[in-house]
Design a protein around this motif. Structure first.
Motif, PDB file in Angstrom:
ATOM      1  N   LYS A  37      43.086  28.429  29.910  1.00 31.23           N
ATOM      2  CA  LYS A  37      42.443  27.310  30.173  1.00 31.23           C
ATOM      3  C   LYS A  37      41.098  27.163  29.966  1.00 31.23           C
ATOM      4  CE  LYS A  37      46.292  25.533  32.309  1.00 31.23           C
ATOM      5  NZ  LYS A  37      47.087  24.767  33.124  1.00 31.23           N
ATOM      6  N   ALA A  38      40.740  26.926  28.921  1.00 31.80           N
ATOM      7  CA  ALA A  38      39.453  27.172  28.720  1.00 31.80           C
ATOM      8  C   ALA A  38      38.834  25.625  28.429  1.00 31.80           C
ATOM      9  CB  ALA A  38      38.883  28.071  27.370  1.00 31.80           C
ATOM     10  N   PRO A  39      38.468  24.793  29.508  1.00 36.08           N
ATOM     11  CA  PRO A  39      38.295  23.579  29.526  1.00 36.08           C
ATOM     12  C   PRO A  39      37.120  23.197  28.508  1.00 36.08           C
ATOM     13  CG  PRO A  39      37.923  24.566  31.719  1.00 36.08           C
ATOM     14  CD  PRO A  39      38.230  25.497  30.878  1.00 36.08           C
ATOM     15  N   GLU A  40      37.390  21.998  27.969  1.00 37.45           N
ATOM     16  CA  GLU A  40      36.396  21.391  27.171  1.00 37.45           C
ATOM     17  C   GLU A  40      35.923  22.611  26.110  1.00 37.45           C
ATOM     18  OE1 GLU A  40      37.340  18.276  29.182  1.00 37.45           O
ATOM     19  OE2 GLU A  40      36.435  18.365  27.337  1.00 37.45           O
ATOM     20  N   ARG A  41      36.661  23.593  25.753  1.00 34.02           N
ATOM     21  CA  ARG A  41      36.255  24.414  24.874  1.00 34.02           C
ATOM     22  C   ARG A  41      35.956  24.143  23.598  1.00 34.02           C
ATOM     23  NH1 ARG A  41      38.751  29.952  22.986  1.00 34.02           N
ATOM     24  NH2 ARG A  41      37.689  29.785  20.705  1.00 34.02           N
ATOM     25  N   ARG A  42      36.764  22.931  23.250  1.00 35.77           N
ATOM     26  CA  ARG A  42      36.343  22.232  22.005  1.00 35.77           C
ATOM     27  C   ARG A  42      36.727  20.971  22.137  1.00 35.77           C
ATOM     28  NH1 ARG A  42      40.350  22.874  17.039  1.00 35.77           N
ATOM     29  NH2 ARG A  42      39.490  20.994  16.162  1.00 35.77           N
ATOM     30  N   SER A  43      35.753  19.958  21.497  1.00 34.71           N
ATOM     31  CA  SER A  43      35.902  18.563  21.660  1.00 34.71           C
ATOM     32  C   SER A  43      36.859  18.491  20.427  1.00 34.71           C
ATOM     33  CB  SER A  43      34.739  17.883  21.751  1.00 34.71           C
ATOM     34  OG  SER A  43      34.134  18.235  20.435  1.00 34.71           O
ATOM     35  N   GLU A  44      36.934  17.280  20.162  1.00 35.83           N
ATOM     36  CA  GLU A  44      37.669  16.855  19.033  1.00 35.83           C
ATOM     37  C   GLU A  44      37.217  17.060  17.740  1.00 35.83           C
ATOM     38  OE1 GLU A  44      40.186  13.459  21.330  1.00 35.83           O
ATOM     39  OE2 GLU A  44      40.678  13.623  19.145  1.00 35.83           O
ATOM     40  N   GLU A  45      35.761  17.034  17.834  1.00 32.24           N
ATOM     41  CA  GLU A  45      35.422  17.262  16.396  1.00 32.24           C
ATOM     42  C   GLU A  45      34.535  18.837  16.714  1.00 32.24           C
ATOM     43  OE1 GLU A  45      36.436  15.066  14.176  1.00 32.24           O
ATOM     44  OE2 GLU A  45      34.887  16.162  13.430  1.00 32.24           O
ATOM     45  N   VAL A  88      56.088  10.835  27.020  1.00 30.25           N
ATOM     46  CA  VAL A  88      55.443  11.832  27.639  1.00 30.25           C
ATOM     47  C   VAL A  88      54.004  11.826  27.335  1.00 30.25           C
ATOM     48  CG1 VAL A  88      57.437  13.859  27.507  1.00 30.25           C
ATOM     49  CG2 VAL A  88      55.673  13.379  25.431  1.00 30.25           C
ATOM     50  N   ALA A  89      53.187  12.325  28.160  1.00 23.48           N
ATOM     51  CA  ALA A  89      51.917  12.317  27.934  1.00 23.48           C
ATOM     52  C   ALA A  89      51.678  13.871  27.459  1.00 23.48           C
ATOM     53  CB  ALA A  89      51.214  11.817  29.266  1.00 23.48           C
ATOM     54  N   PHE A 142      41.657  20.161  24.996  1.00 21.18           N
ATOM     55  CA  PHE A 142      42.111  18.858  25.881  1.00 21.18           C
ATOM     56  C   PHE A 142      41.737  17.604  25.471  1.00 21.18           C
ATOM     57  CE2 PHE A 142      42.154  22.780  28.207  1.00 21.18           C
ATOM     58  CZ  PHE A 142      43.049  22.712  29.179  1.00 21.18           C
ATOM     59  N   LEU A 143      42.684  16.810  25.627  1.00 25.96           N
ATOM     60  CA  LEU A 143      42.381  15.512  25.077  1.00 25.96           C
ATOM     61  C   LEU A 143      41.672  14.705  25.991  1.00 25.96           C
ATOM     62  CD1 LEU A 143      45.737  14.739  23.273  1.00 25.96           C
ATOM     63  CD2 LEU A 143      43.601  15.477  22.164  1.00 25.96           C
ATOM     64  N   LEU A 144      40.733  14.107  25.800  1.00 22.19           N
ATOM     65  CA  LEU A 144      39.977  13.109  27.118  1.00 22.19           C
ATOM     66  C   LEU A 144      40.809  12.121  27.344  1.00 22.19           C
ATOM     67  CD1 LEU A 144      36.438  13.065  25.440  1.00 22.19           C
ATOM     68  CD2 LEU A 144      37.247  14.715  27.553  1.00 22.19           C
ATOM     69  N   THR A 145      41.401  11.173  26.578  1.00 19.38           N
ATOM     70  CA  THR A 145      42.436  10.690  26.917  1.00 19.38           C
ATOM     71  C   THR A 145      43.739  11.104  26.598  1.00 19.38           C
ATOM     72  OG1 THR A 145      42.073   9.478  25.053  1.00 19.38           O
ATOM     73  CG2 THR A 145      41.407   8.437  26.845  1.00 19.38           C
ATOM     74  N   PRO A 146      44.835  11.354  27.238  1.00 17.93           N
ATOM     75  CA  PRO A 146      45.846  11.847  26.988  1.00 17.93           C
ATOM     76  C   PRO A 146      46.870  10.987  25.908  1.00 17.93           C
ATOM     77  CG  PRO A 146      45.951  11.264  29.365  1.00 17.93           C
ATOM     78  CD  PRO A 146      44.739  10.597  28.908  1.00 17.93           C
ATOM     79  N   LEU A 147      47.498  11.765  25.140  1.00 19.31           N
ATOM     80  CA  LEU A 147      48.166  10.855  23.958  1.00 19.31           C
ATOM     81  C   LEU A 147      49.586  10.692  24.273  1.00 19.31           C
ATOM     82  CD1 LEU A 147      48.030  10.072  20.923  1.00 19.31           C
ATOM     83  CD2 LEU A 147      49.128  12.453  20.635  1.00 19.31           C
ATOM     84  N   VAL A 148      50.019   9.505  24.455  1.00 20.91           N
ATOM     85  CA  VAL A 148      51.425   9.122  24.838  1.00 20.91           C
ATOM     86  C   VAL A 148      52.098   8.865  23.698  1.00 20.91           C
ATOM     87  CG1 VAL A 148      52.661   7.277  26.118  1.00 20.91           C
ATOM     88  CG2 VAL A 148      50.223   7.704  27.038  1.00 20.91           C
ATOM     89  N   CYS A 149      53.391   9.796  23.854  1.00 20.96           N
ATOM     90  CA  CYS A 149      54.208   9.776  22.836  1.00 20.96           C
ATOM     91  C   CYS A 149      55.529   9.130  23.130  1.00 20.96           C
ATOM     92  CB  CYS A 149      54.609  11.405  22.416  1.00 20.96           C
ATOM     93  SG  CYS A 149      53.108  12.078  22.095  1.00 20.96           S
TER      94      CYS A 149
END
Ligand code: ADP
Ligand code: MG
Length: 614
Positions: free
Chosen positions: A398-406, A518-519, A479-486
């Motif tokens: 759990k390395a939170p925010e270790r990486r943003s989407e870019e 699922v989220a 980690f996705l800032l907004t969860p992806l709803v599948c």
């Protein structure tokens, strides 16, 4: 005294009653075994329409007198067993004394037979087991039995027959099994007017195998061998690239007897795990030898099934023998030769089997090898494939925010150095030159006297897959800032949620999100957000289909590796090309996780020949 007598009913009862005549394949098997028991060293098997309309087996064996010929069709008539004690010492193949009777009862049979030296032979015609005609006949020494219209008088049985093609395939398998167990007998097999196989019958196992498999697999056979005091395994297995769509090409012989065994099959297939497409099966001819007391053959009346005293040891012996064969197949895949060359190559092979046939790594050595933890290779990470951690263990899960989407450009920079180090090592170790990249898909490499063409995506996919399977932590999750709803549908969502932990270990964190969805909150850093839903859907599908967590797990790894690998059609950097080429040329990467070869080799000689320089 006539050679053939009816068995004492008591003895007959002692013999487990098995269905002798199930289908054309079992008829053929019984007839061939009779011929071999009759001392034949050459026989011909001919079938038409999958054996349903016509089966003929002709042999040059001891033949039968006219009197014996008639007795042979009586139930429990056999020349091979006299009393109870004889049961123990059975060496011949068939001994139930019921095959001919059972076959004749459900077909129209013609028998032609003559004993060596007899002035004339006899011809018998039977219908539904009754002799309808008996005539003296001029015929060659030996026996010919023709079986027509199998099950013509048992419509219920007829209904169970598969298509002629399927029955024909079962006959072929039966013939091959017999041929492989008796390399000392020459067997010619004709199917619908075409000669399918003709074994030399000179006693050589290699020649026998090549005469049967030569055409089908040509160069795609690998030698497997392992040996210890208890169990020896030797034979041939198919290279992953020539796998089959079914298990029809798996032949196991235990102490010379062709057997079916889930255990042996599992050991074989386990060794191929992840070098074959799902739904593809390896082929093999494996001879397994062990003490007679270590195996029980009396599990099934036809003695086709066996039970092993030490199952683990047998499994391991086969597994490691096969694994060693696959291991040995190092280096790039050869480019197929033009058809006429293949023919020539095959002929050469048939005439002079390779010297080191059956010679390979001993199981013990391989076991050590397998036990050794996988060499730690840098994990390639998709577009940021050079983001290696050289020594540091993978980052905490759990390395939170270790990486943003870019990904930050800075992060990439800091990882440049280890890459250079790694490549420097590569250069020293490997002696090759990258010519370039063709069609944005293939890496062209010059090495020694050959040009090697590498499918960069397939190779890279394999590299990532191996890393994942070796337990590489995909913890560098995003980690996705907004969860992806599948939205996957209720069943799929349930299937995934049931394996929540497994998924988490792979870097996917999901939670329930209303009905049928699922989220996704966290996903492996290699995976594009846009691909995530599809990957989850695939994993769910595989969970629902197979129900096996391990399969779904592998499926998921396949999906992740495929998505994370560099793509064909997109130009790669020279470093990427070099890194992948080095792995392939080292022999560590041979097949993509689906079993496709990752490279091909075009030798100088082939080129020179093509240009008529030589
Ligand atoms: P089994 O093989 O168990 O003895 P079968 O019903 O298959 O029983 O055959 C009965 C007998 O017929 C055999 O014991 C053998 O004496 C004789 N027989 C069958 N096929 C042949 C053959 N091809 N050549 C010579 N004798 C044969
Ligand atoms: Mg028999």
């Amino acid at each position: 005294m006539a050679k053939i007598r009816q068995l004492d009913p008591h003895v007959a009862d002692l013999i487990a009653a098995g269905e002798v005549v199930e289908r054309p394949g079992s008829v053929v098997k019984e007839l061939i075994e009779n011929s071999i028991d009759a001392g034949a060293d050459a026989l011909t098997v001919e079938i038409k329409n999958g054996g349903m309309s016509y089966i003929r087996v002709s042999d040059n064996g001891c033949g039968m007198s006219p009197e014996d010929a008639k007795t042979a069709f009586l139930r429990h008539a056999t020349s091979k067993l006299r009393d109870e004690r004889g049961l123990e010492a059975i060496g011949t193949l068939g001994f139930r004394g019921e095959a001919l009777a059972a076959i004749a009862a459900v077909s129209r049979v013609e028998l032609l037979t003559r004993e060596p030296g007899a002035a004339e032979g006899v011809s018998l015609t039977l219908e539904a087991g009754e002799i309808t005609e008996e005539l003296p006949a001029g015929c060659p020494e030996g026996t010919t039995i023709v079986v027509r219209e199998l099950f013509f008088n048992t419509p219920a049985r007829l209904k169970y027959m598969k298509k002629d093609s399927a029955e024909g395939a079962a006959v072929s398998a039966a013939v091959i099994r017999c041929a492989l167990s008796h390399p000392e007998v020459s067997i010619r097999y004709i199917k619908d007017g075409t000669e399918e196989a003709h074994t030399p019958g000179d006693g050589s196992m290699e020649a026998c195998i090549y005469s049967i498999f030569g055409q089908a697999f040509s160069k795609g056979l690998l030698e497997a061998k392992s040996e210890d005091e208890e169990i020896s395994v030797s034979g041939l297995v198919t290279a992953p690239a020539v796998s089959r769509g079914n298990r029809g090409w798996q032949f196991f012989f235990v102490n010379g007897r062709c057997v079916k065994s889930k255990l042996l099959q599992a050991a074989l297939e386990q060794a191929y795990k992840n070098s074959l497409f799902t739904g593809k099966f390896p082929g093999c001819v494996l001879y397994i030898k062990m003490k007679l007391s270590a195996v029980d053959v009396n599990v099934h009346p036809a003695k086709t099934e066996v039970r092993f005293l030490n199952e683990r040891a047998v499994f391991d012996a086969v597994y490691y023998a096969v694994l060693s064969a696959l291991e040995k197949e190092k280096g790039p895949h050869e480019l197929p030769l033009p058809p006429e060359k293949v023919m020539r190559a095959q002929n050469v092979k048939k005439a002079e089997p390779k010297k080191d046939f059956f010679k390979t790594m001993p199981a013990s050595q391989l076991q050590q090898k397998a036990a050794k933890p996988q060499e730690s290779l840098p994990l390639s990470r998709g577009k940021q494939m050079f983001r290696y951690e050289t020594s540091a263990p993978a980052a905490p899960a759990k390395a939170p925010e270790r990486r943003s989407e870019e990904p930050a450009a800075k992060e990439r920079e800091t990882r440049e150095e280890p890459v250079q180090q790694r490549l420097a090592g590569v250069e020293k170790a490997e002696d090759f030159r990258i010519i370039g990249e063709a069609l944005d898909t293939y890496i062209l490499v010059e090495k020694g006297e050959a040009i090697i063409i590498i499918d960069k995506h397939a190779a890279h996919e394999r590299m990532i897959f191996d890393r994942l399977r070796a337990g590489e932590d995909l913890s560098a999750s995003q980690f996705l800032l907004t969860p992806l709803v599948c939205e996957l549908g209720a069943e799929a969502a349930q299937a995934l949620l049931a394996e929540k932990e497994q998924l988490e270990a792979l870097g996917f964190e999901i939670s329930e999100f209303g009905a049928g969805a699922v989220a996704l909150r966290r996903l492996p850093s290699d995976i594009n957000r846009d691909d995530a839903e599809e990957i989850l859907a695939e994993a769910a599908e595989s969970l629902m289909a197979g129900g096996k967590v391990q399969n779904a797990h592998d499926e998921l790894l396949h999906s992740v590796a495929c998505r994370a690998a560099i793509k064909a059609g997109k130009r790669s950097s020279p470093e990427e090309l070099k890194y992948i080429a080095a792995e392939v040329i080292s022999g560590r990467v041979k097949y993509c996780p689906h079993g496709r070869p990752v490279s091909m080799e075009l030798g100088k000689t082939a080129l020179d020949k093509g240009f008529k320089r030589i």
